[in-house]
Design a protein around this motif. Structure first.
Motif, PDB file in Angstrom:
ATOM      1  N   ASN A  43       0.826  -1.213   0.000  1.00 49.18           N
ATOM      2  CA  ASN A  43       0.000   0.000   0.000  1.00 49.18           C
ATOM      3  C   ASN A  43       0.856   1.257   0.000  1.00 49.18           C
ATOM      4  O   ASN A  43       0.538   2.242  -0.686  1.00 49.18           O
ATOM      5  N   GLN A  44       1.956   1.240   0.752  1.00 44.58           N
ATOM      6  CA  GLN A  44       2.844   2.403   0.767  1.00 44.58           C
ATOM      7  C   GLN A  44       3.500   2.613  -0.595  1.00 44.58           C
ATOM      8  O   GLN A  44       3.649   3.745  -1.059  1.00 44.58           O
ATOM      9  N   ARG A  45       3.884   1.522  -1.251  1.00 50.24           N
ATOM     10  CA  ARG A  45       4.490   1.656  -2.577  1.00 50.24           C
ATOM     11  C   ARG A  45       3.477   2.169  -3.596  1.00 50.24           C
ATOM     12  O   ARG A  45       3.790   3.036  -4.417  1.00 50.24           O
ATOM     13  N   MET A  46       2.265   1.632  -3.550  1.00 49.75           N
ATOM     14  CA  MET A  46       1.247   2.083  -4.497  1.00 49.75           C
ATOM     15  C   MET A  46       0.810   3.517  -4.213  1.00 49.75           C
ATOM     16  O   MET A  46       0.500   4.270  -5.137  1.00 49.75           O
ATOM     17  N   ASP A  47       0.805   3.915  -2.941  1.00 50.41           N
ATOM     18  CA  ASP A  47       0.458   5.296  -2.604  1.00 50.41           C
ATOM     19  C   ASP A  47       1.481   6.283  -3.171  1.00 50.41           C
ATOM     20  O   ASP A  47       1.131   7.428  -3.500  1.00 50.41           O
ATOM     21  N   THR A  48       2.745   5.854  -3.283  1.00 51.27           N
ATOM     22  CA  THR A  48       3.758   6.708  -3.889  1.00 51.27           C
ATOM     23  C   THR A  48       3.415   7.015  -5.341  1.00 51.27           C
ATOM     24  O   THR A  48       3.516   8.170  -5.799  1.00 51.27           O
ATOM     25  N   LEU A  49       2.964   6.006  -6.072  1.00 45.11           N
ATOM     26  CA  LEU A  49       2.558   6.221  -7.468  1.00 45.11           C
ATOM     27  C   LEU A  49       1.252   6.999  -7.544  1.00 45.11           C
ATOM     28  O   LEU A  49       1.078   7.856  -8.406  1.00 45.11           O
ATOM     29  N   ARG A  50       0.341   6.706  -6.629  1.00 42.79           N
ATOM     30  CA  ARG A  50      -0.958   7.391  -6.634  1.00 42.79           C
ATOM     31  C   ARG A  50      -0.789   8.882  -6.361  1.00 42.79           C
ATOM     32  O   ARG A  50      -1.473   9.719  -6.974  1.00 42.79           O
ATOM     33  N   ARG A  56      -4.845   9.182 -12.979  1.00 47.53           N
ATOM     34  CA  ARG A  56      -4.257   8.530 -14.151  1.00 47.53           C
ATOM     35  C   ARG A  56      -3.630   7.188 -13.798  1.00 47.53           C
ATOM     36  O   ARG A  56      -3.156   6.459 -14.676  1.00 47.53           O
ATOM     37  N   PHE A  57      -3.612   6.828 -12.506  1.00 51.89           N
ATOM     38  CA  PHE A  57      -2.958   5.613 -12.024  1.00 51.89           C
ATOM     39  C   PHE A  57      -3.989   4.635 -11.475  1.00 51.89           C
ATOM     40  O   PHE A  57      -4.957   5.019 -10.831  1.00 51.89           O
ATOM     41  N   ALA A  58      -3.761   3.343 -11.743  1.00 50.74           N
ATOM     42  CA  ALA A  58      -4.566   2.269 -11.144  1.00 50.74           C
ATOM     43  C   ALA A  58      -3.655   1.067 -10.933  1.00 50.74           C
ATOM     44  O   ALA A  58      -2.616   0.932 -11.597  1.00 50.74           O
ATOM     45  N   GLU A  59      -4.031   0.186 -10.016  1.00 52.86           N
ATOM     46  CA  GLU A  59      -3.220  -0.996  -9.739  1.00 52.86           C
ATOM     47  C   GLU A  59      -4.108  -2.127  -9.265  1.00 52.86           C
ATOM     48  O   GLU A  59      -5.179  -1.912  -8.691  1.00 52.86           O
ATOM     49  N   MET A  60      -3.657  -3.358  -9.511  1.00 54.52           N
ATOM     50  CA  MET A  60      -4.344  -4.557  -9.032  1.00 54.52           C
ATOM     51  C   MET A  60      -3.425  -5.753  -9.250  1.00 54.52           C
ATOM     52  O   MET A  60      -2.368  -5.633  -9.879  1.00 54.52           O
ATOM     53  N   GLU A  61      -3.831  -6.903  -8.725  1.00 52.87           N
ATOM     54  CA  GLU A  61      -3.045  -8.103  -8.944  1.00 52.87           C
ATOM     55  C   GLU A  61      -3.264  -8.623 -10.357  1.00 52.87           C
ATOM     56  O   GLU A  61      -4.333  -8.454 -10.947  1.00 52.87           O
ATOM     57  N   LEU A  62      -2.245  -9.263 -10.897  1.00 58.53           N
ATOM     58  CA  LEU A  62      -2.295  -9.761 -12.269  1.00 58.53           C
ATOM     59  C   LEU A  62      -3.469 -10.713 -12.470  1.00 58.53           C
ATOM     60  O   LEU A  62      -4.211 -10.606 -13.457  1.00 58.53           O
TER      61      LEU A  62
END
Length: 225
Positions: A43-50, A56-62
């Motif tokens: 969550n901390q890593r994804m929050d950096t991108l967010r 413009r950013f989204a994430e999920m498991e493959l």
């Protein structure tokens, strides 16, 4: 990036990690940080991108993306897909885990086809670390730690300060590209770990653990019928 452990490897994939990634020492644990911000969880890593890319950013498991029915919002330009299955399987049962490699590649091929249909033009496939698999290790095949004050990382690297010996190298951390609170890094000179019966391992400085493939795929638009 060293150490070739999952938290450090994943943090090193983030923007500006080549400049701002550092390792902090907190209660005898190693915490990767980016520009001073701890990055210990996904969550901390994804929050950096967010924080950088907003809507413009989204994430999920493959695997979730491969079977998802819902379309992505039109504003999404950067989509991060994550997969942990291979690493988890090798950590828990390295004898049966190799078959998961082909399963993950099938999911990856399905995801690439779906990304093309969604209008994406570029796909980057990257990993957080390499690994070494040695099923020929025998009980007792291990490496003793060198003298010093060390924090062990994944049974293949030590951070702190100490003295090299016949079984271990000791180098200034900065010479290995490691920034932060540690002055030295150490590791086995052999392809062994600091814990016995480790047939699958990473974290250390071998080429197998350090050198990882990056695949860049350029997607052509689908032809209109």
């Amino acid at each position: 990036s060293l150490p070739t452990s999952t938290p450090v490897g994943m943090a090193s994939l983030l923007p500006d990690a080549g400049r701002d990634l550092a390792l902090a020492r907190q209660n005898d644990k190693v915490v990767p940080t980016l520009a001073g911000q701890p990055l210990t969880t996904v969550n901390q890593r994804m929050d950096t991108l967010r924080a950088r890319y907003g809507q413009r950013f989204a994430e999920m498991e493959l695997k979730a993306f491969a079977r998802a029915k819902k379309e992505l919002p039109e504003a999404v330009e950067l989509l991060v897909l994550r997969s942990y299955e291979m690493d988890r399987a090798f950590e828990s049962n390295p004898d049966t885990a190799p078959k998961l490699i082909s399963d993950t590649l099938k999911q990856l091929r399905a995801a690439v086809a779906k990304l093309r249909a969604a209008g994406f033009q570029d796909v980057i496939v990257a990993t957080d670390h390499g690994f070494y698999l040695n099923p020929l290790l025998q009980p007792g095949d291990t490496c003793a730690k060198p003298p010093g004050n060390w924090v062990p990382i994944h049974d293949r690297l030590l951070l702190g300060d100490g003295t090299a010996d016949a079984a271990n190298f000791v180098l200034p951390a900065e010479r290995l590209g490691i920034r932060g609170d540690f002055s030295q890094a150490a590791g086995p000179r052999s392809m062994n770990a600091y814990r016995a019966e480790q047939t699958y391992f990473h974290g250390g400085a071998s080429l197998q653990e350090l050198v990882v493939p990056v695949i860049a795929i350029r997607l052509r638009p689908q032809a209109e019928e």
